[in-house]
Write an enzyme that holds these catalytic residues in place. Structure first.
Site, PDB file in Angstrom:
ATOM      1  N   HIS A 124      52.259  18.299  40.979  1.00 39.54           N
ATOM      2  CA  HIS A 124      51.357  18.914  40.198  1.00 39.54           C
ATOM      3  C   HIS A 124      50.064  19.189  40.951  1.00 39.54           C
ATOM      4  O   HIS A 124      49.554  18.350  41.725  1.00 39.54           O
ATOM      5  CB  HIS A 124      51.259  17.873  39.009  1.00 39.54           C
ATOM      6  N   ASP A 201      51.734   8.849  40.449  1.00 45.90           N
ATOM      7  CA  ASP A 201      51.411   9.703  39.210  1.00 45.90           C
ATOM      8  C   ASP A 201      52.912   9.654  38.295  1.00 45.90           C
ATOM      9  O   ASP A 201      53.653  10.328  38.483  1.00 45.90           O
ATOM     10  CB  ASP A 201      51.292  11.301  39.503  1.00 45.90           C
ATOM     11  N   GLN A 204      55.528  11.957  34.322  1.00 40.67           N
ATOM     12  CA  GLN A 204      56.765  12.386  33.721  1.00 40.67           C
ATOM     13  C   GLN A 204      57.833  11.227  33.853  1.00 40.67           C
ATOM     14  O   GLN A 204      58.980  11.351  33.489  1.00 40.67           O
ATOM     15  CB  GLN A 204      57.413  13.418  34.679  1.00 40.67           C
ATOM     16  N   LYS A 227      51.994  12.399  26.496  1.00 36.32           N
ATOM     17  CA  LYS A 227      53.318  12.623  27.046  1.00 36.32           C
ATOM     18  C   LYS A 227      54.302  11.500  26.769  1.00 36.32           C
ATOM     19  O   LYS A 227      55.350  11.306  27.105  1.00 36.32           O
ATOM     20  CB  LYS A 227      53.373  12.878  28.584  1.00 36.32           C
ATOM     21  N   CYS A 365      52.418  24.312  36.884  1.00 33.79           N
ATOM     22  CA  CYS A 365      51.131  23.903  37.714  1.00 33.79           C
ATOM     23  C   CYS A 365      51.669  23.147  38.992  1.00 33.79           C
ATOM     24  O   CYS A 365      51.119  22.119  39.550  1.00 33.79           O
ATOM     25  CB  CYS A 365      50.408  22.680  36.758  1.00 33.79           C
TER      26      CYS A 365
HETATM   27  C1  LIG Z   1      53.455  15.138  37.137  1.00 32.45           C
HETATM   28  C2  LIG Z   1      51.906  15.553  36.265  1.00 32.45           C
HETATM   29  N1  LIG Z   1      50.862  15.043  36.510  1.00 32.45           N
HETATM   30  C3  LIG Z   1      49.638  15.349  35.990  1.00 32.45           C
HETATM   31  C4  LIG Z   1      49.810  16.002  35.111  1.00 32.45           C
HETATM   32  C5  LIG Z   1      48.443  15.968  34.028  1.00 32.45           C
HETATM   33  O1  LIG Z   1      48.467  15.462  32.952  1.00 32.45           O
HETATM   34  P1  LIG Z   1      47.046  15.783  31.950  1.00 32.45           P
HETATM   35  O2  LIG Z   1      46.949  17.311  31.729  1.00 32.45           O
HETATM   36  O3  LIG Z   1      47.603  15.267  30.595  1.00 32.45           O
HETATM   37  O4  LIG Z   1      46.100  15.250  32.675  1.00 32.45           O
HETATM   38  C6  LIG Z   1      50.967  16.331  34.453  1.00 32.45           C
HETATM   39  C7  LIG Z   1      51.025  17.341  33.242  1.00 32.45           C
HETATM   40  O5  LIG Z   1      51.884  18.318  33.053  1.00 32.45           O
HETATM   41  C8  LIG Z   1      52.122  16.216  35.029  1.00 32.45           C
HETATM   42  O6  LIG Z   1      53.247  16.644  34.831  1.00 32.45           O
END
Ligand SMILES: Cc1ncc(COP(=O)(O)O)c(C=O)c1O
Length: 406
Positions: A124, A201, A204, A227, A365
């Site tokens: 991402h 991270d 997901q 999430k 993204c």
């Molecule tokens: C794998 C991953 N990392 C980071 C993020 C960023 O999350 P946030 O916008 O809640 O900070 C997302 C959001 O879709 C994501 O799917």
């Protein structure tokens, strides 16, 4: 065999699922972007502003003490949920994005010219750009682990690029664009040979598979509460005590200090050192109810059910001519990304919307992986515990209908 979870009962807890769009009941398949919220979470936020509202860690009065106690209970609850060792290893942020930025800034003192940071191709943007900026600032090198056509990391290549120069590896537990489960245990095992820090991270993963931090043993693990059935604006950074203790703060201001004079300031202990300013208190308190919701069903049962849903969806979609599903089934969690030959993903998203079906279309993204696959984007459906087999069948029929239109 179908799991015994009472989905009908679970659905009743989510008021938004009663929404009608163009005479159809909302079918919400965009859970990777954010999950819907159960009544208890919504009511908890209302209850905070109706009965508890006050600032934390400041007042000597009843309300402030109550808010502070509940906030610290929320930290404790998160600690237990991911089986971290200490609650002071749990830092509240505004989301996974801020958690990654926090680490990229805070550990920057460890990065010198010609050092290396490694990330996979499939990340991402929020796990790409902070490292890009850090490497630029420090004249360090950002190295990329390539992927195969199914989105799997090329592990042998990773082993060939990690070295004593590698100061940090940052990767998603499960990729958001394709739903691929990354081999984080193997990556951490290799990293430890070189004393390399690892950030996972878990955005997901957190509401889909059990997370046992002490077993996974990363240096950092980040995720967003929105999430996992909780509110937006709250994130978590888990960090190992010994690293957080020696790392400098990332934001400065109230709450994070010990003693301040005009000459200098000393900082509070962790976690407060990293929590400058007034947090989203109502949101943090309602996180307790989001976790209780998951615990009541049990994350292991959630995984079993969501795997059944995924397999059913793949079976139906695979029977349609011209559909390309990305990623491999054996290595997938709660997300299916696909395209239909000769139809732009955005057009499919718009047409599904007419039937009340919410899906995500675009690059999610994660532009580099779309470039790698030479596609403008995908249609992404992503599940949560309240999705049903009936919804999937309805969606499948509508995909057949859309195909006929083109
Ligand atoms: C794998 C991953 N990392 C980071 C993020 C960023 O999350 P946030 O916008 O809640 O900070 C997302 C959001 O879709 C994501 O799917």
């Amino acid at each position: 065999m179908l799991s015994k979870i009472d989905i009908k009962r679970i659905r009743k807890k989510f008021p938004i699922l009663n929404t009608i769009i163009n005479n159809n009941k909302l079918i919400y398949f965009d859970n990777a972007a954010t999950t819907q919220k159960p009544n208890k979470v919504i009511n908890s936020i209302k209850n905070y502003y109706s009965n508890i509202n006050s600032n934390v860690h400041r007042g000597a009065y009843y309300l402030s003490n109550r808010a502070t106690e509940k906030m610290e209970f929320s930290r404790e609850k998160i600690k237990s949920f991911i089986n971290a060792k200490y609650s002071h290893e749990i830092i509240f942020t505004s989301g996974a994005t801020e958690s990654i930025n926090l680490i990229a800034n805070s550990i920057s003192y460890l990065i010198n010219k010609n050092d290396e940071i490694i990330i996979p191709y499939s990340e991402h943007h929020s796990n790409i750009i902070p490292w890009q900026i850090l490497c630029k600032k420090k004249k360090a090198l950002l190295k990329i682990i390539p992927i195969d056509y199914y989105g799997n990391l090329k592990f042998d290549y990773f082993k060939s690029i990690i070295s004593n120069k590698t100061k940090l590896i940052s990767l998603s537990h499960i990729t958001n664009a394709l739903g691929v489960i990354n081999p984080i245990n193997e990556i951490i095992y290799e990293a430890k040979k070189y004393n390399t820090l690892v950030l996972i991270d878990g955005s997901q993963a957190i509401s889909h598979i059990p997370i046992n931090i002490q077993k996974i043993n990363p240096d950092f693990y980040v995720f967003s509460i929105h999430k996992m059935y909780g509110p937006t604006g709250i994130g978590v950074l888990y960090g190992k005590e010994e690293i957080l203790n020696i790392s400098p703060p990332y934001k400065y201001g109230g709450e994070m200090i010990n003693k301040v004079t005009f000459k200098k300031a000393t900082y509070a202990n962790i976690p407060f050192k990293f929590e400058a300013g007034t947090p989203n208190i109502g949101g943090i308190l309602s996180t307790i109810d989001a976790i209780k919701f998951i615990e009541k069903i049990n994350i292991k049962n959630i995984k079993i059910y969501e795997d059944q849903i995924i397999n059913y969806t793949i079976k139906l979609l695979s029977s349609i001519e011209g559909i390309k599903i990305y990623g491999k089934n054996e290595n997938r969690s709660s997300i299916i990304s696909f395209n239909i030959k000769n139809i732009h993903p955005f057009d499919i998203g718009k047409l599904l919307d007419n039937f009340g079906i919410a899906v995500r279309t675009g690059n999610h993204c994660a532009q580099p992986i779309m470039d790698f696959l030479s596609i403008p984007g995908t249609i992404r459906i992503s599940f949560a515990i309240y999705n049903t087999f009936e919804e999937i069948y309805f969606f499948y029929k509508k995909i057949l209908k859309i195909k006929k239109i083109f």
